[in-house]
Design a protein around this motif. Structure first.
Motif, PDB file in Angstrom:
ATOM      1  N   LEU A   1      10.112   1.149   4.679  1.00 46.62           N
ATOM      2  CA  LEU A   1       8.855   0.762   5.308  1.00 46.62           C
ATOM      3  C   LEU A   1       8.082   1.984   5.778  1.00 46.62           C
ATOM      4  CD1 LEU A   1      10.056  -2.267   7.448  1.00 46.62           C
ATOM      5  CD2 LEU A   1       8.798  -2.336   5.291  1.00 46.62           C
ATOM      6  N   ILE A   2       8.771   2.894   6.411  1.00 43.30           N
ATOM      7  CA  ILE A   2       8.134   4.113   6.904  1.00 43.30           C
ATOM      8  C   ILE A   2       7.593   4.940   5.745  1.00 43.30           C
ATOM      9  CG2 ILE A   2       8.550   6.270   8.150  1.00 43.30           C
ATOM     10  CD1 ILE A   2      10.737   4.669   9.711  1.00 43.30           C
ATOM     11  N   VAL A   3       8.353   5.049   4.679  1.00 42.39           N
ATOM     12  CA  VAL A   3       7.941   5.829   3.510  1.00 42.39           C
ATOM     13  C   VAL A   3       6.667   5.243   2.899  1.00 42.39           C
ATOM     14  CG1 VAL A   3       8.595   6.525   1.173  1.00 42.39           C
ATOM     15  CG2 VAL A   3      10.240   6.728   3.038  1.00 42.39           C
ATOM     16  N   ASN A   4       6.553   3.919   2.847  1.00 38.97           N
ATOM     17  CA  ASN A   4       5.335   3.291   2.310  1.00 38.97           C
ATOM     18  C   ASN A   4       4.097   3.785   3.051  1.00 38.97           C
ATOM     19  OD1 ASN A   4       6.786   1.765   0.481  1.00 38.97           O
ATOM     20  ND2 ASN A   4       6.786  -0.066   1.740  1.00 38.97           N
ATOM     21  N   TYR A   5       4.175   3.847   4.375  1.00 43.67           N
ATOM     22  CA  TYR A   5       3.020   4.254   5.170  1.00 43.67           C
ATOM     23  C   TYR A   5       2.751   5.753   5.051  1.00 43.67           C
ATOM     24  CZ  TYR A   5       2.508  -0.392   6.947  1.00 43.67           C
ATOM     25  OH  TYR A   5       2.273  -1.741   7.025  1.00 43.67           O
ATOM     26  N   ILE A   6       3.789   6.554   4.918  1.00 46.29           N
ATOM     27  CA  ILE A   6       3.592   7.992   4.722  1.00 46.29           C
ATOM     28  C   ILE A   6       2.895   8.249   3.398  1.00 46.29           C
ATOM     29  CG2 ILE A   6       4.791  10.181   4.319  1.00 46.29           C
ATOM     30  CD1 ILE A   6       6.917   9.181   6.357  1.00 46.29           C
ATOM     31  N   VAL A   7       3.339   7.584   2.341  1.00 43.46           N
ATOM     32  CA  VAL A   7       2.724   7.743   1.016  1.00 43.46           C
ATOM     33  C   VAL A   7       1.264   7.297   1.056  1.00 43.46           C
ATOM     34  CG1 VAL A   7       2.739   6.890  -1.361  1.00 43.46           C
ATOM     35  CG2 VAL A   7       4.872   7.583  -0.267  1.00 43.46           C
ATOM     36  N   ALA A   8       1.004   6.134   1.648  1.00 42.83           N
ATOM     37  CA  ALA A   8      -0.360   5.619   1.707  1.00 42.83           C
ATOM     38  C   ALA A   8      -1.271   6.545   2.513  1.00 42.83           C
ATOM     39  CB  ALA A   8      -0.363   4.215   2.303  1.00 42.83           C
ATOM     40  N   TYR A   9      -0.808   7.008   3.651  1.00 41.84           N
ATOM     41  CA  TYR A   9      -1.617   7.912   4.471  1.00 41.84           C
ATOM     42  C   TYR A   9      -1.923   9.202   3.705  1.00 41.84           C
ATOM     43  CZ  TYR A   9      -3.262  10.860   8.209  1.00 41.84           C
ATOM     44  OH  TYR A   9      -4.052  11.693   8.963  1.00 41.84           O
ATOM     45  N   HIS A  10      -0.902   9.763   3.098  1.00 46.31           N
ATOM     46  CA  HIS A  10      -1.070  11.022   2.357  1.00 46.31           C
ATOM     47  C   HIS A  10      -2.075  10.832   1.216  1.00 46.31           C
ATOM     48  CE1 HIS A  10       0.219  15.072   1.319  1.00 46.31           C
ATOM     49  NE2 HIS A  10       0.242  14.685   0.056  1.00 46.31           N
ATOM     50  N   ALA A  11      -1.949   9.742   0.475  1.00 48.96           N
ATOM     51  CA  ALA A  11      -2.848   9.499  -0.652  1.00 48.96           C
ATOM     52  C   ALA A  11      -4.292   9.299  -0.198  1.00 48.96           C
ATOM     53  CB  ALA A  11      -2.374   8.284  -1.446  1.00 48.96           C
ATOM     54  N   LEU A  12      -4.493   8.555   0.862  1.00 49.73           N
ATOM     55  CA  LEU A  12      -5.854   8.294   1.330  1.00 49.73           C
ATOM     56  C   LEU A  12      -6.513   9.521   1.941  1.00 49.73           C
ATOM     57  CD1 LEU A  12      -5.425   4.787   3.012  1.00 49.73           C
ATOM     58  CD2 LEU A  12      -6.723   5.293   0.934  1.00 49.73           C
ATOM     59  N   HIS A  13      -5.787  10.220   2.783  1.00 49.48           N
ATOM     60  CA  HIS A  13      -6.416  11.271   3.576  1.00 49.48           C
ATOM     61  C   HIS A  13      -6.232  12.679   3.030  1.00 49.48           C
ATOM     62  CE1 HIS A  13      -7.595   8.375   6.586  1.00 49.48           C
ATOM     63  NE2 HIS A  13      -6.386   7.863   6.520  1.00 49.48           N
ATOM     64  N   ARG A  14      -5.168  12.937   2.315  1.00 55.26           N
ATOM     65  CA  ARG A  14      -4.943  14.292   1.798  1.00 55.26           C
ATOM     66  C   ARG A  14      -5.395  14.442   0.346  1.00 55.26           C
ATOM     67  NH1 ARG A  14      -1.630  17.779   5.466  1.00 55.26           N
ATOM     68  NH2 ARG A  14      -1.470  16.398   7.245  1.00 55.26           N
ATOM     69  N   TRP A  15      -5.167  13.411  -0.466  1.00 56.92           N
ATOM     70  CA  TRP A  15      -5.552  13.504  -1.878  1.00 56.92           C
ATOM     71  C   TRP A  15      -6.976  13.023  -2.099  1.00 56.92           C
ATOM     72  CZ3 TRP A  15      -0.492  10.827  -3.813  1.00 56.92           C
ATOM     73  CH2 TRP A  15       0.563  11.741  -3.749  1.00 56.92           C
ATOM     74  N   ALA A  16      -7.305  11.839  -1.577  1.00 58.65           N
ATOM     75  CA  ALA A  16      -8.615  11.242  -1.852  1.00 58.65           C
ATOM     76  C   ALA A  16      -9.691  11.683  -0.857  1.00 58.65           C
ATOM     77  CB  ALA A  16      -8.506   9.723  -1.847  1.00 58.65           C
ATOM     78  N   HIS A  17      -9.305  12.192   0.297  1.00 60.76           N
ATOM     79  CA  HIS A  17     -10.246  12.648   1.330  1.00 60.76           C
ATOM     80  C   HIS A  17     -11.282  11.570   1.664  1.00 60.76           C
ATOM     81  CE1 HIS A  17      -8.502  16.628   0.980  1.00 60.76           C
ATOM     82  NE2 HIS A  17      -8.707  16.575  -0.328  1.00 60.76           N
ATOM     83  N   VAL A  18     -10.811  10.350   1.925  1.00 60.05           N
ATOM     84  CA  VAL A  18     -11.708   9.242   2.234  1.00 60.05           C
ATOM     85  C   VAL A  18     -12.326   9.417   3.617  1.00 60.05           C
ATOM     86  CG1 VAL A  18     -10.513   7.606   0.748  1.00 60.05           C
ATOM     87  CG2 VAL A  18      -9.809   7.829   3.130  1.00 60.05           C
ATOM     88  N   THR A  19     -13.494   8.826   3.768  1.00 63.87           N
ATOM     89  CA  THR A  19     -14.158   8.798   5.069  1.00 63.87           C
ATOM     90  C   THR A  19     -14.621   7.369   5.344  1.00 63.87           C
ATOM     91  OG1 THR A  19     -16.275   9.391   4.076  1.00 63.87           O
ATOM     92  CG2 THR A  19     -14.940  11.199   4.928  1.00 63.87           C
ATOM     93  N   ALA A  20     -14.930   7.079   6.576  1.00 64.06           N
ATOM     94  CA  ALA A  20     -15.331   5.723   6.980  1.00 64.06           C
ATOM     95  C   ALA A  20     -16.455   5.220   6.086  1.00 64.06           C
ATOM     96  CB  ALA A  20     -15.769   5.717   8.437  1.00 64.06           C
ATOM     97  N   GLY A  21     -16.299   3.980   5.624  1.00 62.46           N
ATOM     98  CA  GLY A  21     -17.302   3.360   4.776  1.00 62.46           C
ATOM     99  C   GLY A  21     -17.035   3.496   3.283  1.00 62.46           C
ATOM    100  N   ASP A  22     -16.122   4.377   2.898  1.00 63.19           N
ATOM    101  CA  ASP A  22     -15.779   4.517   1.482  1.00 63.19           C
ATOM    102  C   ASP A  22     -15.156   3.222   0.962  1.00 63.19           C
ATOM    103  OD1 ASP A  22     -16.635   7.135   1.426  1.00 63.19           O
ATOM    104  OD2 ASP A  22     -14.624   8.008   1.392  1.00 63.19           O
ATOM    105  N   LYS A  23     -15.361   2.967  -0.332  1.00 68.94           N
ATOM    106  CA  LYS A  23     -14.767   1.803  -0.987  1.00 68.94           C
ATOM    107  C   LYS A  23     -13.492   2.244  -1.704  1.00 68.94           C
ATOM    108  CE  LYS A  23     -19.258  -0.233  -1.865  1.00 68.94           C
ATOM    109  NZ  LYS A  23     -20.217  -0.634  -2.904  1.00 68.94           N
TER     110      LYS A  23
ATOM    111  N   GLY B   1       2.191  -5.630  -2.870  1.00 67.49           N
ATOM    112  CA  GLY B   1       3.494  -4.986  -2.680  1.00 67.49           C
ATOM    113  C   GLY B   1       3.562  -4.207  -1.383  1.00 67.49           C
ATOM    114  N   GLY B   2       4.678  -3.552  -1.164  1.00 66.61           N
ATOM    115  CA  GLY B   2       4.893  -2.820   0.084  1.00 66.61           C
ATOM    116  C   GLY B   2       3.929  -1.673   0.285  1.00 66.61           C
ATOM    117  N   ILE B   3       3.770  -0.822  -0.715  1.00 73.12           N
ATOM    118  CA  ILE B   3       2.851   0.310  -0.584  1.00 73.12           C
ATOM    119  C   ILE B   3       1.411  -0.186  -0.569  1.00 73.12           C
ATOM    120  CG2 ILE B   3       1.969   2.373  -1.750  1.00 73.12           C
ATOM    121  CD1 ILE B   3       4.790   3.070  -2.508  1.00 73.12           C
TER     122      ILE B   3
END
Length: 69
Positions: free
Chosen positions: A13-35, A43-45
């Protein structure tokens, strides 16, 4: 963590959230309002992506993948 939860069972469970956070904020560099589209959001992730995306004020879209028999 509740005592009734086995740490070995909680780690995925913890790993799912680490992967998701890393992908959103470190790889994709999303900001508020992005689609963001999550393929396989049931699934879990995928669930972790949706929850973290909502916390970051992202516009989250998801689908689920059905296995054909």
């Amino acid at each position: 963590m509740p005592q009734a939860v086995d740490p070995a069972e909680a780690v995925p469970l913890i790993v799912n959230y680490i992967v998701a956070y890393h992908a959103l904020h470190r790889w994709a560099h999303v900001t508020a309002g992005d689609k963001v589209l999550i393929i396989g959001a049931s699934g879990g992730i995928g669930t972790a992506f949706l929850q973290l995306g909502r916390l970051a004020d992202l516009r989250m879209y998801g689908n689920r993948i059905e296995k054909q028999t």
